[in-house]
Design a protein around this motif. Structure first.
Motif, PDB file in Angstrom:
ATOM      1  N   THR A 155      34.873  38.369  36.170  1.00  0.00           N
ATOM      2  CA  THR A 155      34.411  37.400  37.170  1.00  0.00           C
ATOM      3  C   THR A 155      34.698  37.856  38.596  1.00  0.00           C
ATOM      4  OG1 THR A 155      36.510  36.204  36.898  1.00  0.00           O
ATOM      5  CG2 THR A 155      34.616  35.436  35.616  1.00  0.00           C
ATOM      6  N   ARG A 156      35.776  38.605  38.804  1.00  0.00           N
ATOM      7  CA  ARG A 156      36.114  39.081  40.145  1.00  0.00           C
ATOM      8  C   ARG A 156      35.317  40.319  40.521  1.00  0.00           C
ATOM      9  NH1 ARG A 156      40.526  37.348  42.828  1.00  0.00           N
ATOM     10  NH2 ARG A 156      40.820  39.408  43.765  1.00  0.00           N
ATOM     11  N   HIS A 157      34.884  41.071  39.527  1.00  0.00           N
ATOM     12  CA  HIS A 157      34.103  42.286  39.767  1.00  0.00           C
ATOM     13  C   HIS A 157      32.884  42.262  38.838  1.00  0.00           C
ATOM     14  CE1 HIS A 157      38.217  43.288  41.062  1.00  0.00           C
ATOM     15  NE2 HIS A 157      37.617  44.013  41.996  1.00  0.00           N
ATOM     16  N   PRO A 158      31.890  41.454  39.180  1.00  0.00           N
ATOM     17  CA  PRO A 158      30.743  41.262  38.274  1.00  0.00           C
ATOM     18  C   PRO A 158      29.917  42.509  38.024  1.00  0.00           C
ATOM     19  CG  PRO A 158      30.318  40.272  40.433  1.00  0.00           C
ATOM     20  CD  PRO A 158      31.765  40.663  40.419  1.00  0.00           C
ATOM     21  N   PHE A 159      29.998  43.502  38.910  1.00  0.00           N
ATOM     22  CA  PHE A 159      29.265  44.749  38.698  1.00  0.00           C
ATOM     23  C   PHE A 159      30.145  45.842  38.102  1.00  0.00           C
ATOM     24  CE2 PHE A 159      26.722  42.726  42.119  1.00  0.00           C
ATOM     25  CZ  PHE A 159      25.512  42.656  41.442  1.00  0.00           C
TER      26      PHE A 159
END
Length: 337
Positions: free
Chosen positions: A70-74
Motif C-alpha cells: 500500500t505504501r509502494h503501489p508500484f
C-alpha cells in the motif's frame, strides 16, 4: 518462468563474482604487502571495491524484488537502482581514489622491496579466477541478448538490469587492470624504476573511474524515470492502435519501474460510436496484448480522451515524436526495448 530464471541467474552471477573478488582481494593484498608494489596494492583495493560492489548489487536484487504494497503501489524496483548507484559510488571513491593516490605516492617517494615472484603468481591466479567469473557474465549477457533479439552490445547498453551490466563491466575492468598491473610490475622489475609501477596504479584508478562513471550514469537515468526505447515504444503504440474500438493514440508514455517492470500510460481517442462496454473490453484486450508481447509490462493505464485540434483544424497528435523521444532510450525490463 523466463523472468524468474533471469532473476535467479543474475543472483548467481553476482554471488560468483563476489566470491571470486573476495578471494582475489586477499591474495593481492598479501602480495602487495610482501612486494611493496603500488600496482598490486591498487589491484587489492580494486578487488575490495568489487567485492563490496557485489554485496550492494546482491542487496539491489533482493530489495528491488519485493512485491508492491500500500505504501509502494508500484513496487520496489527502483530501489535496486539506489543500491546499484551506491555500488558505483563506492568503486569511484574507494577503488579509484586509493589507486590514483597510491600511484602518485609511489612515483614520488616509494621504494620497491623487490619480491616480484609473489606478484607474478598472484596476478596469474587472479587472471584465471576473474576469467571464470567474466565467462559466466558473458554467457548470461549472450543468453539475454538472444531472448531480446538484440546484439550483446545493444543489450548491455540498454538493459535495465544494471546488476548484470555492473558485473560484466567490473570483471572486464578487473582483467584489464591485471594486465596493467603485470605490465607495471614487469617494467619496474626490468628497469628498477618505480615510475612504471606507480603509473600502472594510476591507470588502474582511471579505469575504475570510467567504470564507476558509466554505471552511475546508467543508474541515475533509471532512478529519474527512463522511458522504454524507441523501438518498443513504437511496438506498444502499434498494439494499442490495432484495437478495434480505438481511433488513434494521442499520448503514449512509458517508464521503467525496475529491472522487470514497465508502466504504460496512454491517452486514447476511442471511436465515436464506442460504448462503455466497448471501452472496457478494449482496456482488457490492451493489457492482455501488451503483457503477452512484453511480460515486463506490469501496469497499463488508458485514459479515454478526445483528440485535440491542431492549428490546421486536424487532430493534433501528441505521442512521442522522433524529436521528443529520449536521447538515451530505456529498456523493456531486463533487456533492450
Amino acid at each position: 518462468m523466463a523472468e524468474a530464471a533471469a532473476k535467479s541467474e543474475s543472483v548467481g552471477t553476482v554471488v560468483v563474482a563476489g566470491a571470486a573478488n573476495l578471494a582475489i582481494a586477499v591474495a593481492k593484498l598479501v602480495a602487495g604487502l610482501i612486494s611493496g608494489s603500488a600496482a598490486m596494492l591498487s589491484e587489492a583495493a580494486h578487488s575490495v571495491a568489487d567485492t563490496t560492489t557485489e554485496v550492494l548489487l546482491y542487496l539491489a536484487l533482493r530489495r528491488g524484488a519485493r512485491p508492491a504494497d500500500t505504501r509502494h503501489p508500484f513496487g520496489y524496483g527502483k530501489e535496486s537502482y539506489v543500491w546499484a548507484f551506491l555500488a558505483a559510488l563506492f568503486t569511484f571513491v574507494v577503488g579509484a581514489g586509493f589507486a590514483i593516490t597510491h600511484g602518485v605516492t609511489t612515483i614520488l617517494v616509494h621504494e620497491h622491496t623487490g619480491h616480484f615472484r609473489t606478484s607474478y603468481i598472484v596476478l596469474a591466479v587472479s587472471f584465471a579466477i576473474e576469467s571464470v567469473s567474466l565467462a559466466r557474465a558473458v554467457r548470461q549477457v549472450r543468453r539475454e541478448s538472444r531472448r531480446w533479439r538484440a546484439t550483446p552490445n545493444r543489450y548491455l547498453r540498454l538493459t535495465a538490469d544494471t546488476t548484470v551490466k555492473a558485473v560484466f563491466l567490473e570483471d572486464t575492468a578487473a582483467l584489464i587492470g591485471l594486465l596493467i598491473a603485470a605490465a607495471g610490475v614487469t617494467l619496474s622489475h626490468l628497469t628498477g624504476d618505480e615510475l612504471y609501477d606507480g603509473a600502472a596504479s594510476i591507470l588502474i584508478g582511471v579505469l575504475l573511474l570510467v567504470v564507476a562513471g558509466i554505471l552511475a550514469r546508467s543508474n541515475i537515468s533509471l532512478l529519474v524515470g527512463r522511458a522504454v526505447s524507441e523501438r518498443v515504444h513504437r511496438q506498444i503504440e502499434h498494439e494499442l492502435a490495432a484495437l478495434a474500438a480505438v481511433d488513434r493514440i494521442d499520448t503514449l508514455m512509458t517508464m521503467v519501474l525496475g529491472p522487470e517492470d514497465i508502466l504504460v500510460a496512454a491517452k486514447v481517442d476511442f471511436r465515436d460510436d464506442a460504448t462503455g462496454a466497448d471501452i472496457e473490453a478494449a482496456a482488457d484486450e490492451a493489457e492482455r496484448r501488451l503483457t503477452d508481447r512484453f511480460p515486463e509490462v506490469a501496469y497499463v493505464f488508458l485514459d479515454p480522451t478526445r483528440s485535440r485540434r491542431g492549428s490546421d483544424g486536424r487532430r493534433a497528435r501528441t505521442t512521442q515524436d522522433e524529436d521528443q523521444r529520449p536521447v538515451d532510450p530505456g529498456t523493456a525490463g531486463g533487456g533492450p526495448a
